[in-house]
Design a protein around this motif. Structure first.
Motif: not given
Length: 67
Positions: A34-53
């Motif tokens: 799943y994570l192969k080729g994806r950006p790492e770090g919190l910024d990379g994860i947060l882009q897949y969510f509508d909001s921080v909440e």
């Protein structure tokens, strides 16, 4: 037989990532795919969510299932 299971999980992770589906399992092989080729770090994860909440809700929900 075990290699087939590993390859299946890895490919499933790749398919879910490519389809834009949030991770469905906590299996290490699945997550590696799943994570192969994806950006790492919190910024990379947060882009897949509508909001921080929404991220925090998902994070705490997935964190409680480990115990």
């Amino acid at each position: 037989m075990f290699n087939h299971f590993i390859n299946t999980r890895y490919e499933q992770g790749l398919r879910h990532r490519d389809a834009g589906i949030l991770p469905q399992m906590q299996d290490s092989v699945y997550l590696e795919g799943y994570l192969k080729g994806r950006p790492e770090g919190l910024d990379g994860i947060l882009q897949y969510f509508d909001s921080v909440e929404a991220y925090m809700k998902w994070k705490f929900k997935s964190g409680t299932s480990k115990t």
